[in-house]
Design a protein around this motif. Structure first.
Motif, short mmCIF file in Angstrom:
data_model
loop_
_atom_site.label_atom_id
_atom_site.label_comp_id
_atom_site.label_asym_id
_atom_site.label_seq_id
_atom_site.Cartn_x
_atom_site.Cartn_y
_atom_site.Cartn_z
N MET A 243 7.85 15.49 -11.78
CA MET A 243 9.10 16.03 -11.04
C MET A 243 9.66 15.03 -9.89
N ARG B 28 7.68 26.02 -20.26
CA ARG B 28 7.83 24.61 -20.36
C ARG B 28 7.92 24.10 -18.68
N ARG B 29 8.59 24.89 -18.03
CA ARG B 29 8.67 24.51 -16.55
C ARG B 29 8.22 25.50 -15.63
N HIS C 232 3.73 23.43 -18.37
CA HIS C 232 3.83 22.89 -16.90
C HIS C 232 3.00 23.37 -15.99
N GLU D 249 0.17 16.28 -12.29
CA GLU D 249 1.27 17.19 -13.07
C GLU D 249 1.18 16.95 -14.45
N VAL E 88 3.17 17.92 -17.76
CA VAL E 88 4.46 18.45 -18.34
C VAL E 88 5.12 17.62 -19.54
N ASP E 89 5.37 18.60 -20.37
CA ASP E 89 5.74 18.14 -21.98
C ASP E 89 4.28 17.31 -22.50
N ARG F 276 10.61 27.40 -9.49
CA ARG F 276 10.95 26.63 -8.15
C ARG F 276 10.65 27.77 -7.20
N ALA G 231 9.39 12.75 -17.48
CA ALA G 231 9.56 14.37 -17.02
C ALA G 231 9.18 14.79 -15.91
#
Length: 401
Positions: free
Chosen positions: A146, A369-370, A201, A271, A273-274, A373, A144
């Motif tokens: 980037m 979750r994210r 995240h 990072e 993430v999840d 940008r 997951a």
């Protein structure tokens, strides 16, 4: 880049297979077994074909020249004229050069193949010596982070994996962007650590590896999501977390955890993430350099000691959903109690949910979750200025005439 001093690893570390002599034929037999089991593609026939192709290219490129030279040599040798010996000598020199070119090409290919076999054999031995497993290549890894969704021709190579005390993967990673003359291959090394529960995240952009235009990360995140932490943490990392998850980030990054990241991972981008933690750098991680492995093992060992406390985190935004599920089940308990009383039996108490059911389940609400940008304004502005300067240099002289 100089490596940080290695802290003592919390689990065994044995780098001898990376530097010990390899027994003759051992690396070749290992690669043959990899091919037989399908862990790498290709066969010995491929190597033979490459050599044949090299020879064919040499013949095509220099064949006519060689024929002309041989004809001249034979003519000079049979004529018996003065200077015929020199003609033969100088005529043979280009043939020798052609032969050397072919021999060098074949030798470089054979050495490259042997070096690749030796590398895989050593990394496999290193993985086994440290209770891990080696995989030569994995196309389009389902991770997951980037970097794993960008470009094309995505693949990990020289993967070293272990699952004690939790799953950890060290690997090199490549992907390409653009096409034709603008095609570019991006090189990364990464460490993937499996966490106990999904987390918001969060990105830690290391300050030490930033370039002229700021972050070296392939993605830009909205500046409004940047969170300043206490102490001198901001001197080493820029922390990004989703909006309204600032308290959660402070819960996860306690002073002792911040100290671990500063002392051990300040040269790496991070990072979360999840249910994964990734460590990134624009260099190969899976190498034959014992110092690199000692550093990476010490980084992971230092962080693993603290990651267990993250397992207790829960997203309070999911509490409403959990409470709603309990409320929906409550009328069933009341109805059952009423039915029992109506039959003359003793009225049973309505069922009540245990306290743990009121606690949010593991997971992250959609908004956490994210990260959002951002737009890389600085490179865009610099590029715009350069384009404007070029335009002015092209049309400026016309106005001055």
């Amino acid at each position: 880049m100089s490596l940080p001093p290695a802290a003592p690893a919390s689990y065994p570390f044995d780098a001898r297979p990376l530097v010990e002599p390899v027994a003759p034929g051992a690396a070749r037999a290992f690669v043959q077994e990899l091919r037989r089991t399908g862990r790498i593609e290709g066969s010995p026939v491929f190597g033979v074909l490459v050599i044949v192709v090299i020879a064919f290219v040499v013949v095509v490129l220099f064949g006519s020249v060689a024929i002309t030279l041989v004809t001249s040599i034979v003519s000079a040798a049979t004529a018996g004229a003065d200077g015929g010996g020199l003609a033969v000598l100088f005529g043979f020199l280009p043939l020798v050069v052609i032969g050397i070119i072919a021999a060098v090409g074949i030798t470089l290919f054979v050495r490259g193949a042997r070096s690749s076999s030796d590398r895989m054999y050593r990394l496999d031995g290193f993985a086994r010596a440290n209770g891990m497993h080696y995989e030569p290549r994995l196309d389009d890894p389902a991770l997951a982070g980037m970097i794993f969704s960008l470009g094309n021709s995505r693949h990990s190579s020289d993967l070293v994996r272990g699952d004690r005390p939790r799953f950890v993967e060290f690997a090199n990673y490549r992907y390409t962007t653009g096409s034709g003359k603008n095609q570019q291959t991006h090189h990364w090394g990464y460490v993937a650590v499996k966490l106990d529960t999904p987390l918001p995240h969060i990105v830690l952009d290391a300050m030490s590896n930033n370039g002229l235009f700021g972050s070296n990360l392939p993605l830009t995140f909205d500046k409004d999501q940047r969170l300043s932490l206490e102490g001198d943490f901001d001197e080493y990392f820029s922390l990004y977390c989703p909006a309204d998850y600032e308290r959660d980030a402070l819960y996860l990054f306690t002073p002792d955890i911040m100290a671990r990241f500063i002392d051990n991972a300040a040269a790496l981008d991070v990072e979360i993430v999840d249910d994964w933690l990734f460590l990134y750098a624009k260099r190969d991680f899976s190498t034959l350099d014992p110092q690199t492995w000692a550093w990476l093992f010490s980084v992971v060992g230092a962080l693993l000691d603290k990651l267990a406390q993250w397992a207790r985190w829960r997203d309070e935004r999911l509490a409403a959903a959990a409470a709603a599920a309990v409320t929906d089940a409550a009328p069933l308990g009341v109805a059952a109690a009423g039915a029992g009383a109506g039959q003359g039996g003793a009225a049973s108490a309505p069922f009540t949910a245990p306290l743990d059911a009121l606690r949010p389940p593991p997971g992250v609400a959609p908004q956490g979750r994210r990260l959002q940008r951002g737009v890389p304004w600085l490179p865009i502005v610099v590029g715009g200025v350069m384009v404007l300067f070029w335009i002015l240099t092209q049309i400026g002289p016309a106005f001055l005439r």
